[in-house]
Write an enzyme that holds these catalytic residues in place. Structure first.
Site, short mmCIF file in Angstrom:
data_model
loop_
_atom_site.label_atom_id
_atom_site.label_comp_id
_atom_site.label_asym_id
_atom_site.label_seq_id
_atom_site.Cartn_x
_atom_site.Cartn_y
_atom_site.Cartn_z
CG ASN C 110 -2.15 -0.87 0.99
OD1 ASN C 110 -2.53 -1.14 -0.15
ND2 ASN C 110 -2.77 -1.32 2.07
CG PHE D 60 -8.30 1.98 10.46
CD1 PHE D 60 -8.65 0.64 10.61
CD2 PHE D 60 -8.57 2.86 11.49
CE1 PHE D 60 -9.28 0.21 11.76
CE2 PHE D 60 -9.20 2.43 12.65
CZ PHE D 60 -9.56 1.10 12.78
CD GLU D 61 -3.60 -1.13 5.43
OE1 GLU D 61 -3.88 -1.73 6.49
OE2 GLU D 61 -2.79 -1.56 4.61
CG ASN D 62 -9.19 3.48 5.53
OD1 ASN D 62 -8.53 3.82 6.51
ND2 ASN D 62 -10.48 3.25 5.59
#
Lengths: 309, 263, 309, 263
Positions: C110, D60-62
């Site tokens: 990511n 949270f990576e979002n």
């Protein structure tokens, strides 16, 4: 790190006393000409701090005042002066004639200051850029060094990460835990807050946590990154805080005209800094007519967005 | 005071500043991204928007982008009128990154000194052989390094148009043709025009400035005697076009008291 | 670039026909599990695009569908599957058995996908990072290369800039010029839009320019960076769009259960993609009860901010 | 089905998942920044918040950060309940940069395979000697590379606890002590615990995993025979503490139908 409900709300006097010791590297004026934390800078002057390193993009009049007061040993900035009038006479006296003391200047550009803070905020030792190639800034600033791109043969400049000891960030509103809403032009405020070891949030308004929580996309500085919260209405005068008050252009010109000579600066700083113990006293001296003229005449509220489901 | 200029065609009165503003406006083409700056270029941007370049977008290094002019004349780029109804308000990098991507077509700058190769100095000046510390680059070096075309506005004197700047705050063509490429600066970048109180300078293949046009009522001799090096003159030297009524109307509306555009 | 008042509003069919040719590198699903532009992906499938390179962080079910439909020759992503159920069977069939065709996978994390787009958005050839050091991802992904920091002796990874041909970005609301408000988790949407040569904004709502202009800090994608605007209500179903509709969890499980085998996928894609000419037809097939259950039950509006002066 | 475990002290019925959730919650200390992940760690984060770590912050990576638990159990980190009243909603880099700064104390991960040095594989698996393509890293490699402590949760079988992973998606201790430093990974980072369905593994000075505790009712022999290498056993081997009533109450409230915590 404290629990989520603990209040970090303290006075400006206490915030500076506890978190901005002499010798600190301090980020101020992150939003350029707007939202400059003058109240914080004046308290730093009143508490007689020394050997500070000031960090900021275009510093405007506040850096000039702190340099004139002898708080500063080094300035890392892209531009130091008075945006309304050009020159900053205290800055010139310090650099040209070591009055009141010699200062080191580390000349950056707006982009290299932004990238130095971005690198620290990103947790990497540098950021690559093309700016300053061929300039004398690159030759004379040890935080800029040329290198070859590892992915192609381009020449690039590595801007070394800069981690201030403390960032003083002016915001419109925050809750007591330091969750802060800020809007308008953000300059380097967000990376600056994340790059710094401590963050002092100076808020025009302290609001209920529910107000901040209603718009997480506006909470550009979350409370768990904040060390202290100061409630200081009109703390940015004479610079502007959109939604709260406009810029007092005349004040910048008056400072310029009155500080051409050293004794003029001393008179000015006695009147507006030394002899006003607090921001409240400063505002009283400024006078209601003048302050009133700067207040919002016509509101322009943002359209709401829905976080419902 | 207003230095009215009588010209054959029109008898409109306008100042040197008016002339410089309109000359600067002509450097902006429709749909372009413009790093605006303050004072005269700010006015020039609005003139361009209202006349020939309605699709131009103004970028400000504080984090603001606008595709409509501000409702009031600005003293600083961060004044509330520049934020209200902006196309974008965010951080400095979000604007500077568009510059570094090469998307910015033209950037306007002032300078204490400009030299024959368009290098700019805003860091160190001098008076009576005493060094004067100036405010510094701000975003000037970034704009001069990265925008496709750089346009400089300044007063035309021997002290300001010098053979070689004492300090390269913002790189122009360095020492001549090929220098920028050698330094690693973007291929599509560099000085495009220097608009002074006497004329407009442009840059040749060799990277050196030449006089492209003189303002109405100014002689080539005046220009040369006020330039700190032997300035080349274009064979097809032109006279800088006068502001038309439409442009002047915009200027007067923006600066009714002629705070910026008096002289 | 067009004048500021020109409308960029076109149909999804036209947007894909004009701006997403075969062979394109396409960014989809920038906001991770939320706001996935399924309607755009389905139109790409209907128009029979081939040899696409798909770019995204965690791609969820949409990439699996496009791979199953044979549109894709390469995937550059951190995670490919079905967030609700894990595996993506079409992805597995393509990688393991070249069904319906072989695809190249460029495995990212990511963070490295985010940095690759950030580098392109910043206009530099790479971004430095510590992530992936020591991993097999670093060994096998040619867009990641190890180097030594030019400012100290640390080992770093250079993540090569990635410039998609087109980014399809789902937003809540936009005006006809493409000035877009988006909120909630943003993932890599902003850098992705700035990194890409073209940007297609897919909006739940088209609103008056005044609504967007009332909050410039929310206009994360300004119109002058946008190529086309598509008004496609419920265009992200079965993923969620906060403030508009929730996530249809069951739909992800149904897809998983029904696409274990190739013929099952073909039945599913005929039913939900090939045989529905438009999003409107898709929603009709979904049925109002199911769509209705996803709509906002309890609104939660953001507190306004003031841009007045 | 629920594998109830009778223990001397209490007779409370709880599942292996309950035990793993509570063991995971104990890895979170008050005031820490936690990369949460989904499913069991998500529940563990809420248990920790509601019991011993009220000041913990979830990342949270979002692009989401929360200092309060979401109002509903989440199926994905981008579900609306995780955004409503969050401490922060922004882009991925704004969260990942805190991770890269070294500010994140603990990160939770799942894995298809973990090996004796805590390296993780989520890219390639195999069934009947046929390779199986798995979804890949997502943010796992970033968390394993950059968070101060990494905690892995997975089912305890010989197929999943292997001597050497076939593909290092997320680096643990590589080949042993000093490997991470040699690779250039942050000094303050690396695997801290592997919480399985049978016990808890920790890592010694040599970087190799050892059995630190067995779950109630599980024998060391069971653990060893289900581990793909000769697992070291702590001299002071403990029994994993049982969930107390308070923790179980939170779990039941979050997962009333025991969708995540049945078995």
């Amino acid at each position: 790190m404290m629990g989520i409900t603990s209040s970090k709300l303290i006075s400006m006097q206490q915030a500076i006393a506890e978190h901005v010791p002499s010798g600190s590297m301090v980020l101020l004026g992150a939003q350029l000409e707007a939202m400059i934390p003058f109240a914080a800078g004046h308290e730093i002057i009143r508490q007689g701090r020394r050997d500070l390193t000031l960090v900021g993009p275009i510093s405007d009049m506040l850096f000039d005042q702190m340099i004139g007061a002898g708080c500063v040993s080094r300035v890392m900035a892209a531009w130091v002066g008075n945006v309304s009038a050009g020159m900053g006479y205290c800055f010139r006296r310090a650099v040209e004639r070591s009055i009141p003391r010699a200062i080191e200047t580390v000349d950056h550009t707006n982009l290299t200051i932004a990238l130095a803070l971005h690198a620290a905020a990103m947790g990497v030792p540098f950021m690559p850029t093309y700016t300053t190639l061929g300039s004398d800034l690159l030759k004379r600033n040890a935080n800029l060094c040329e290198f070859h791109s590892p992915v192609n043969e381009e020449r690039l400049v590595a801007v070394r990460a800069l981690r201030p000891d403390v960032a003083v960030v002016q915001v419109q509103r925050a809750d007591a835990s330091g969750n802060a809403h800020l809007w308008g032009n953000l300059g380097v405020a967000i990376d600056g807050a994340r790059a710094s070891r401590k963050v002092i949030v100076v808020a025009e308004e302290i609001v209920a946590p529910e107000v901040i929580a209603s718009d997480p996309n506006r909470t550009l500085i979350p409370g768990f990154l904040v060390t202290a919260v100061v409630h200081e209405p009109c703390g940015a005068h004479p610079s502007s805080v959109i939604g709260y008050y406009g810029r007092d252009h005349a004040f910048f010109h008056e400072y310029h005209d009155q500080t051409r000579e050293l004794d003029g600066f001393e008179r000015w700083s006695n009147r507006w800094i030394a002899e006003v113990p607090s921001r409240a006293a400063y505002l009283q001296q400024l006078g209601e007519p003048r302050a009133g003229n700067l207040r919002v005449r016509e509101h322009a509220f943002s359209a709401p967005v829905d976080f419902g489901f | 005071m207003t230095t009215g200029v009588q010209s054959g065609a029109t008898a409109s009165r306008f100042s040197r500043s008016d002339l410089m503003v309109v000359a600067a406006a002509r450097e902006i083409h429709d749909g372009e991204m413009v790093f605006v700056g303050m004072r005269l270029p700010m006015i020039a941007f609005v003139v361009a928007k209202r006349t020939h370049a309605p699709g131009a977008v103004g970028l400000f290094e504080n984090g603001v982008m606008r595709d409509t002019p501000a409702s009031e004349l600005l003293y600083t780029m961060s004044d509330p009128p520049n934020l209200l109804k902006a196309s974008y308000c965010g951080d400095m990098l979000s604007v500077m990154s568009l510059l570094q991507q090469g998307r910015v077509n033209v950037g306007f700058l002032g300078a204490a000194e400009v030299d024959r190769f368009g290098n700019l100095n805003t860091t160190w000046g001098s008076r009576d052989a005493q060094p004067i510390r100036l405010p510094g680059s701000g975003g000037a070096c970034d704009i001069a390094s990265l925008s496709q075309r750089t346009v400089v506005l300044l007063e035309h004197t021997r002290q300001r148009l010098v053979s070689r700047v004492g300090h390269i705050t913002s790189p122009g063509n360095g020492t001549g043709n090929g220098w920028r490429r050698g330094q690693g600066l973007p291929l599509r970048s560099g000085p495009s025009a220097v608009i002074t109180t006497m004329g407009v300078l442009r840059f040749g293949e060799d990277g050196e400035a030449y006089l492209a046009s003189v303002h109405p009522g100014v002689s080539v001799e005046d220009v040369l005697s006020n330039t700190g090096w032997t300035l080349k003159v274009a064979e097809d030297l032109a006279v800088t076009p006068e502001p038309d009524a439409a442009a002047l109307a915009v200027i007067r509306e923006l600066d009714p008291n002629r705070f910026w555009t008096k002289s």
